[in-house]
Scaffold this motif. Structure first.
Motif, PDB file in Angstrom:
ATOM      1  N   THR A  72     -39.126 -34.582  45.333  1.00  0.00           N
ATOM      2  CA  THR A  72     -40.345 -34.780  44.540  1.00  0.00           C
ATOM      3  C   THR A  72     -39.988 -35.111  43.098  1.00  0.00           C
ATOM      4  OG1 THR A  72     -41.593 -33.278  45.970  1.00  0.00           O
ATOM      5  CG2 THR A  72     -42.525 -33.743  43.799  1.00  0.00           C
ATOM      6  N   ALA A  76     -38.728 -38.652  43.013  1.00  0.00           N
ATOM      7  CA  ALA A  76     -39.827 -39.609  43.163  1.00  0.00           C
ATOM      8  C   ALA A  76     -40.600 -39.771  41.857  1.00  0.00           C
ATOM      9  CB  ALA A  76     -40.765 -39.167  44.287  1.00  0.00           C
ATOM     10  N   TYR A 112     -40.566 -43.342  39.900  1.00  0.00           N
ATOM     11  CA  TYR A 112     -41.826 -44.052  39.727  1.00  0.00           C
ATOM     12  C   TYR A 112     -42.259 -44.098  38.265  1.00  0.00           C
ATOM     13  CZ  TYR A 112     -46.196 -46.208  40.879  1.00  0.00           C
ATOM     14  OH  TYR A 112     -47.230 -47.097  40.946  1.00  0.00           O
ATOM     15  N   TRP A 166     -49.445 -42.785  41.968  1.00  0.00           N
ATOM     16  CA  TRP A 166     -49.614 -41.526  41.238  1.00  0.00           C
ATOM     17  C   TRP A 166     -50.666 -40.649  41.896  1.00  0.00           C
ATOM     18  CZ3 TRP A 166     -45.821 -39.905  38.772  1.00  0.00           C
ATOM     19  CH2 TRP A 166     -45.117 -40.644  37.829  1.00  0.00           C
ATOM     20  N   LEU A 169     -48.851 -39.050  44.654  1.00  0.00           N
ATOM     21  CA  LEU A 169     -47.731 -38.261  44.150  1.00  0.00           C
ATOM     22  C   LEU A 169     -48.189 -36.992  43.436  1.00  0.00           C
ATOM     23  CD1 LEU A 169     -44.686 -38.370  44.163  1.00  0.00           C
ATOM     24  CD2 LEU A 169     -44.752 -39.732  42.083  1.00  0.00           C
TER      25      LEU A 169
END
Length: 139
Positions: A13, A16, A20, A43, A46
C-alpha cells in the motif's frame, strides 16, 4: 504467516501511494493545481486501502508501544514512539480530509501532498518491522 501478510499489505500500500503520487504528475496535465479538472479515479480506490493500512499500522504501533512500556531501552522506545506519533499525525490528516473528498469537497493540495509523502514511509517502516519479526520484541 498472518503477520507477514499484514506486513506485505502495508508495504505494498505504501509503495502504491508513493508510485502513484509521482506518476499522477505525469499522467494528468495540471496535476499541481489546487483542484484537478478531471478526478483521479485511482486515488478514489487507493484511499480505501490507505484507510485500512493506517488503522492496521496504528494498531500495530500502539501494541508495540504498550508492550515496550517504560522498561524498554531508550533507542527502542524512541523508534516505537516516533513511528506511532508519525502514524497518528498522518492518520489524523487523512481521516480529517478524506470524508470531505467523499462528500465532493475541495482537494487541498498541501494536505494531500503531505499525506502522500509521509504515509509510504511510515507504512514501510511498520511493514518492515512486522516482516522482520521485531513486532513486540523487547531487547
Amino acid at each position: 504467516m498472518g503477520t507477514r501478510l499484514v506486513a506485505l499489505y502495508l508495504m505494498l500500500t505504501g509503495l502504491a501511494v508513493a508510485v502513484y503520487f509521482i506518476a499522477v504528475s505525469w499522467q494528468y496535465s495540471g496535476a499541481d493545481q489546487p483542484y484537478p479538472v478531471e478526478p483521479y479515479p485511482v486515488w478514489e480506490v487507493l484511499h480505501w486501502f490507505m484507510a485500512a493500512a493506517i488503522l492496521i499500522a496504528l494498531l500495530s504501533a500502539f501494541a508495540d508501544k504498550r508492550r515496550l512500556g517504560a522498561t524498554g531501552e531508550p533507542r527502542e522506545q524512541l523508534a516505537v514512539n516516533a513511528l506511532f506519533y508519525a502514524l497518528l499525525g498522518v492518520g489524523l490528516l487523512f481521516f480529517r480530509s478524506w470524508p470531505s473528498l467523499l462528500r465532493g469537497g475541495e482537494y487541498d493540495l498541501l494536505v494531500w501532498s503531505s499525506i502522500n509523502m509521509v504515509l509510504p514511509v511510515v507504512l514501510a517502516a511498520v511493514g518492515m518491522r512486522l516482516w522482520r519479526g521485531n513486532h513486540g520484541k523487547e531487547h
